[in-house]
Scaffold this active site. Sequence first.
Site, mmCIF file in Angstrom:
data_model
loop_
_atom_site.group_PDB
_atom_site.id
_atom_site.type_symbol
_atom_site.label_atom_id
_atom_site.label_comp_id
_atom_site.label_asym_id
_atom_site.label_seq_id
_atom_site.Cartn_x
_atom_site.Cartn_y
_atom_site.Cartn_z
ATOM 1 N N ASP A 250 0.830 -1.208 0.000
ATOM 2 C CA ASP A 250 0.000 0.000 0.000
ATOM 3 C C ASP A 250 0.859 1.251 0.000
ATOM 4 O OD1 ASP A 250 -1.821 -2.214 1.283
ATOM 5 O OD2 ASP A 250 -3.067 -0.679 0.335
HETATM 6 O O1 MRU Z 1 -7.585 -3.047 2.749
HETATM 7 P P1 MRU Z 1 -7.292 -3.427 1.322
HETATM 8 O O2 MRU Z 1 -8.064 -4.607 0.854
HETATM 9 O O3 MRU Z 1 -7.418 -2.237 0.394
HETATM 10 O O4 MRU Z 1 -5.762 -3.853 1.343
HETATM 11 C C1 MRU Z 1 -5.178 -4.298 0.157
HETATM 12 C C2 MRU Z 1 -3.756 -4.640 0.320
HETATM 13 O O5 MRU Z 1 -3.174 -4.548 1.387
HETATM 14 C C3 MRU Z 1 -3.022 -5.019 -0.937
HETATM 15 O O6 MRU Z 1 -2.012 -5.948 -0.648
HETATM 16 C C4 MRU Z 1 -2.382 -3.760 -1.547
HETATM 17 O O7 MRU Z 1 -3.311 -2.721 -1.640
HETATM 18 C C5 MRU Z 1 -1.844 -4.029 -2.900
HETATM 19 S S1 MRU Z 1 -3.122 -4.340 -4.106
HETATM 20 C C6 MRU Z 1 -2.350 -4.587 -5.595
#
Ligand code: MRU
EC number: 5.3.1.23
Length: 356
Positions: A250
């Site tokens: 993220d």
């Molecule tokens: O809370 P989320 O579902 O948005 O978290 C998603 C993640 O942590 C993913 O690993 C990250 O965003 C990468 S998506 C290509």
Amino acid sequence: MTLEAIRYHNGTLEILDQLLLPLETKYIPILGVEDGWKAINKMQVRGAPAIAIVGCLSLAVEISKEEFEKKKTLRREVEGKLNYLISARPTAVNLKIAADELMNLVNALDRDDSVSATEMQARFISEIERMLEKDIADNKAIGEAGCNLILNSLLSTNGGEISVRVLTHCNTGSLATASYGTALGVIRALHSSRRLEHVYCTETRPYNQGARLTAFELVHDKIPATLICDSAVSALMKSKSIAAVIVGADRVAGNGDTANKIGTYQIAVTARYHSIPFYVAAPFTSIDFSIVNGENIQIEERPDREMTHIGKYRIAAPGINCWNPAFDVTPAELITAIITEKGVFKPSELRTMEPS
Ligand code: MRU
């Protein structure tokens, strides 16, 4: 049939409501920024790249319905609405970086006297539309780079024919991006090159992105896969000869510390104990060079209800306190390499790089 989280055509935007998956496949219309903000905040769309794309497209939808006499009015509206969209979820950096790039464009067009308000509006919208194509191309490049990296590192030790078992966490596939995926893109590339023996995916409590979304994608693509409980990771590594862990990101700090879905950190610790390489696969825009290390990453805390309930059913004792951080930060020293569309980097190499 290709899995599509985001459907955009000529100013019309729909997203697959990921809260309903895997039981129901339903697209909901996004009519403007307010709808975009809510869909991101409620996690009807999630995953760092998809958040950025849907946020920006929701603004494109809204702007395309308006008429602007003055460029300044357009610039002010874009700035205010991008800042609002960024506030929907704080940890993933991709939307913030996309917003900065869009503001650079809008400011340049505003300063250029040869550009009319109508032309500025059209160029702004087409720049956003380009993001969808770019994300898919970037993911394919990440997939190929990650596949080569994993196979080459094993060839040097094993030689000859190899096929690998890998572990992934959360959902980083077509549902989290414009298509194909980042970490799941690497897994798709391994599968296409017939080098994937098996992928294990964690449930990813509490929101269950692994059980609901990654498992859905793997079954859809007929990729050999097994779902495990989050608490089974160490047992898996001890017994199943895992060649690599591949996760998304993220936000990656300037020193390589990486924020990703809660639980990533403990998987990295366990991988180190078992001498298993731990890879982060992410677009270059997930790297936030403005922050020195992971301590500066704001970690989103989500409502207790995501822990205490599954759908409408309560699974936790009424009255219990909950702590529900959505992400954690894996220290750079536990990360073997960061796989991007611009190349594969050791975390320490980021220190010498400039944002581009
Ligand atoms: O809370 P989320 O579902 O948005 O978290 C998603 C993640 O942590 C993913 O690993 C990250 O965003 C990468 S998506 C290509």
